[in-house]
Design a protein around this motif. Structure first.
Motif, PDB file in Angstrom:
ATOM      1  N   ILE A  11      40.172   0.681  48.072  1.00 26.92           N
ATOM      2  CA  ILE A  11      40.988   1.887  48.305  1.00 26.92           C
ATOM      3  C   ILE A  11      42.129   1.581  49.286  1.00 26.92           C
ATOM      4  CG2 ILE A  11      40.982   4.231  49.276  1.00 26.92           C
ATOM      5  CD1 ILE A  11      38.019   4.420  48.298  1.00 26.92           C
ATOM      6  N   GLU A  49      44.756  -0.274  47.638  1.00 26.71           N
ATOM      7  CA  GLU A  49      45.485   0.659  46.778  1.00 26.71           C
ATOM      8  C   GLU A  49      46.579   1.377  47.569  1.00 26.71           C
ATOM      9  OE1 GLU A  49      45.919   1.093  43.175  1.00 26.71           O
ATOM     10  OE2 GLU A  49      43.854   0.474  43.567  1.00 26.71           O
ATOM     11  N   SER A  50      46.307   1.650  48.846  1.00 26.33           N
ATOM     12  CA  SER A  50      47.268   2.374  49.681  1.00 26.33           C
ATOM     13  C   SER A  50      48.282   1.432  50.334  1.00 26.33           C
ATOM     14  CB  SER A  50      46.532   3.180  50.755  1.00 26.33           C
ATOM     15  OG  SER A  50      46.035   2.302  51.765  1.00 26.33           O
ATOM     16  N   VAL A  97      34.260   7.203  49.840  1.00 31.77           N
ATOM     17  CA  VAL A  97      35.249   8.278  49.765  1.00 31.77           C
ATOM     18  C   VAL A  97      35.386   8.961  51.129  1.00 31.77           C
ATOM     19  CG1 VAL A  97      35.784  10.519  48.706  1.00 31.77           C
ATOM     20  CG2 VAL A  97      34.891   8.654  47.290  1.00 31.77           C
ATOM     21  N   ALA A 143      37.390   6.836  53.488  1.00 29.31           N
ATOM     22  CA  ALA A 143      38.816   6.872  53.158  1.00 29.31           C
ATOM     23  C   ALA A 143      39.454   8.194  53.584  1.00 29.31           C
ATOM     24  CB  ALA A 143      39.002   6.646  51.651  1.00 29.31           C
ATOM     25  N   ASP A 201      44.919   7.437  45.630  1.00 32.78           N
ATOM     26  CA  ASP A 201      44.520   6.059  45.969  1.00 32.78           C
ATOM     27  C   ASP A 201      43.000   5.940  45.983  1.00 32.78           C
ATOM     28  OD1 ASP A 201      47.147   5.339  46.170  1.00 32.78           O
ATOM     29  OD2 ASP A 201      47.246   5.518  48.361  1.00 32.78           O
ATOM     30  N   ILE A 202      42.327   6.964  46.455  1.00 33.98           N
ATOM     31  CA  ILE A 202      40.853   6.942  46.486  1.00 33.98           C
ATOM     32  C   ILE A 202      40.299   6.894  45.071  1.00 33.98           C
ATOM     33  CG2 ILE A 202      38.790   8.270  47.080  1.00 33.98           C
ATOM     34  CD1 ILE A 202      40.300   9.340  49.531  1.00 33.98           C
ATOM     35  N   GLY A 262      41.111   3.503  43.467  1.00 34.16           N
ATOM     36  CA  GLY A 262      40.346   2.421  44.093  1.00 34.16           C
ATOM     37  C   GLY A 262      38.911   2.380  43.587  1.00 34.16           C
TER      38      GLY A 262
END
Lengths: 463, 245
Positions: free
Chosen positions: A73, A76-77, A283, A286, A295-296, A299
């Motif tokens: 995640i 991803e960010s 989750v 994040a 993004d979560i 990911g």
């Protein structure tokens, strides 16, 4: 002078990382050990490179999967990250991870450090760096021989976080996290599940955590999600699940997992209730870090099962699924997932008793292997391997599985060649830690194709 | 068909390191010998008649758990002692074994009274005595090796020369790591530090209990079972322990 020692330590660490790569070792702690010998404060100083947050993830089960999901995640960010991988989760392994990412002067900048840490090493780690968040996935009976009883570990972690500026993220469904309820100086977040359609009302599994840690009374459970996790209350002192900050609901488990965490819809290629917990913990982490919803979701959805976590190989067109096991709860969960597959199957167990596995293999007797006997019409053969192949075969025998269908082949390669040559639609291979990478290499060499198919295709679910 | 009843003391609390495997082992072997068996779970407040059971088993527990059962166990002491003197087979492991003595030391180094069945006491070692262990035992009438895994802080010292150890240590620590003794045998009771669990890999000891149970009922157990996997597992760990000298 310290500057020079730091640079020497980094240089030596980096050199040994390259050497151990060349030797084919995974996630090594040795380079970190050498660097710490040269400059004991190496980790302390390199940790200062993290300008954002240091997150420590610990607990008995799920810390590797959860931290890998969080890493996915964060990537991803597009944030920069230091993350220790594949089981190198004690202080030297964590040091290795820092050295690997650092420049030679140790002055790069990172937004996050994500540190999967062995429970017993959390107090030591907290002496060297200042995390802003500590996630504890759960506490189950695990590898007791190395560390002494669970209570001791929990007490030490509690003492280490007391009066520190560390937020805690805890599993509300685990009665043992109640140890942390009375820490007044800390912010605590809780994650957990509301009722799911997979809950049961009695549990035969490991006894850990079934007594109230506050008053010693036997806890009453309204429902069990899995193992000792569920909705509980203490009839004596009223201790019960804390209120949730992150709520999992609408859980659907089939060939993949779907659930809602509060109002975010999550889909993952993983299976099993243990992984549903890993997802909600990832989750929640994040969210606390302030990462956005998209993004979560991406990911978690893109994170595929990895080494030994239901990784599928294809040998002569048939799937062979490799599963890491290290304690009764994990083994129970994996066996339950496997028997949901109604294919004709063969099972393989590699049981080792090296340091990384825990020297004491008696935990196999705390697992409910008896499901193999109940499922024997679809399990054609069981092959036992590893240093303690005899103990594993005995366990299977005393579970009531027909003895004439149990084979002992201590040599991993011979055992895997044998089990994959027998008739079946699928082979499930269970392995303890120190045999895992060897099994993986053997399976890779035997595989039909390099590209593996998505794991979800290999299981046919009943109902 | 004969039925045997095994009392399991505090099953929820006193079960460390797979000790429940001893019961799985006894029950399966009884079944293979052609007998039925039942487990009678004994916990707080239950007042069992020990003379209606064929065997009594209690596994190890952590310090916290021993504290939870302590008062209740002491209240059952007189009945347990009578059962032991009457020759009812009994297996007490690790902290359950320690409780049979006069006193033991808890994690905070307080000396706590035990059941006082035997003149021995248990002190606390600085470092955990842990690892695979191998013994020589003669309790079955002929010499045999016994393998297991020990993991204890307790150092048990006999204070009575007449006490008989369960076995003599070939490799490992045993009662205290000094005098070479491991565990204790008295009539049909065995107290020991051995986990593993003890019985599956040591079928001779499992059969010692089964024969003792049967004998008390006037039953002769028919000839032996196929123990080839048991012996393989026994020898595998035995070779491993002896190789590390």
């Amino acid at each position: 002078m310290n500057r020079i020692r730091l640079m020497l330590a980094i240089l030596a660490g980096k050199t040994f990382i390259i050497i151990s790569r060349l030797l084919g070792n995974q996630g090594s702690s040795f380079p970190g050990k050498i660097a710490r010998r040269i400059y004991p404060a190496v980790l302390m100083e390199l940790a200062a490179q993290v300008k954002g947050k240091i997150i420590v993830i610990t607990g008995t089960n799920g810390k590797t999967t959860t931290s890998n999901m969080v890493a996915r995640i964060i990537n991803e960010s597009n944030a920069t990250l230091i993350h220790n991988q594949s089981g190198a989760n004690m202080i030297p392994g964590i040091t290795t991870a820092f050295i690997e990412k650092s420049g030679l002067t140790g002055r790069k900048k990172f937004e996050y450090a994500l540190l999967e840490t062995d429970e017993a090493h959390v107090p030591l780690l907290l002496k060297e760096l200042n995390p802003s968040l500590l996630l504890i996935t759960n506490f189950f009976s695990d590898q007791l021989d190395r560390f002494g009883e669970l209570d001791n570990i929990i007490k030490k972690i509690k003492a280490a976080v007391n009066n520190r500026e560390i937020d805690l993220l805890l599993n509300a469904d685990d009665p043992l996290t109640a140890h942390f309820h009375d820490l007044t100086s800390l912010r605590r977040y809780y994650f957990g599940f509301t009722a799911t359609s997979y809950d049961s009302y009695d549990s035969q599994e490991s006894r850990e955590g079934r007594y109230c840690i506050i008053c010693g009374q036997k806890l009453e459970y309204q429902r069990y999600h899995y193992a000792g996790l569920g909705k509980f209350n203490c009839p004596e002192c009223g201790n019960h699940n804390p209120e949730l900050n992150f709520t999992g609901h609408n859980l659907v488990m089939a060939s993949h997992i779907e659930l809602m965490v509060d109002n975010i819809k999550i889909t993952s290629p993983y299976q099993g209730f243990d992984n549903a917990y890993n997802i909600i913990a990832a989750v929640a982490t994040a969210r606390i870090l302030g990462i956005n919803e998209q993004d979560i979701q991406k990911g978690i959805a893109d994170y595929q099962p990895q080494a030994g976590r239901m990784e599928t190989f294809y040998i002569n067109g048939r799937p062979a699924v490799l599963i890491l096991v290290k304690n009764p709860t994990g083994l129970n969960q994996s066996l339950n997932t496997v028997i949901q597959d109604i294919s004709l199957k063969n099972l393989f167990f590699a049981l080792n008793d090296n340091q990384g596995d825990g020297r004491d293999i008696s935990w196999i007797w705390d697992a409910d292997i008896e499901v193999i006997e109940e499922e024997q019409h679809r399990i054609k053969q069981v092959v036992c391997s590893g240093w303690r192949s005899g103990d594993m075969a005995l366990r299977v025998k005393y579970a009531g599985y027909p003895v004439e269908r149990i084979a002992i082949k201590s040599n991993l390669k011979e055992a895997i060649e044998h089990i994959t040559s027998l008739e079946s639609e699928v082979v499930y291979l269970f392995s303890t830690y120190s045999a895992l990478f060897k099994c993986r290499k053997i399976l890779e060499r035997m595989s039909d194709v390099r590209d593996r198919k998505p794991e979800a295709e290999s299981m046919r679910s009943e109902g | 068909m004969a039925e045997f009843i095994i009392a399991h003391m505090y099953p929820d609390l006193m079960n460390l390191y797979g000790d429940r495997g001893n019961l799985l082992c006894l029950r399966k072997r009884l079944q293979w010998y052609g007998y039925q068996s039942y487990i009678n779970e004994i916990s707080f407040a239950s007042k069992p008649d020990y003379h209606n059971v064929d065997m009594i088993f209690m596994g190890g527990g952590s310090d916290r758990e021993v504290k939870l059962i302590y008062q209740d166990l002491i209240s059952k002491g007189a009945d347990l002692k009578k059962a032991m003197e009457d020759g009812i087979p009994m297996l007490f492991i690790d902290s359950a074994y320690q409780l049979l003595g006069q006193a033991y030391m808890d994690a905070d180094e307080n000396l706590i009274d035990g059941l006082g069945f035997f003149k021995f006491s248990t002190l606390r070692a600085k470092n955990r005595l842990t690892g695979n262990i191998i013994l020589n035992s003669t309790i079955t009438g002929k010499e045999c090796t016994v393998v297991g895994f020990e993991n204890h802080y307790g150092c048990t010292y006999f204070q009575d020369d007449n006490l008989q150890p369960f076995g003599r240590v070939l490799k490992g620590f045993g009662n205290n790591g000094e005098d070479g003794y491991e565990g204790l045998i008295y009539k049909n009771l065995i107290g020991t530090y051995l986990h593993g669990p003890l019985l599956p890999k040591n079928p001779e000891i499992a059969d010692f209990f089964i024969k003792a149970m049967a004998e008390r009922r006037g039953i002769t157990v028919k000839s032996g079972l196929d123990d080839s996997i048991e012996h393989f597992a026994h020898n595998q760990v035995k070779d491993k322990i002896l190789a590390r000298s």
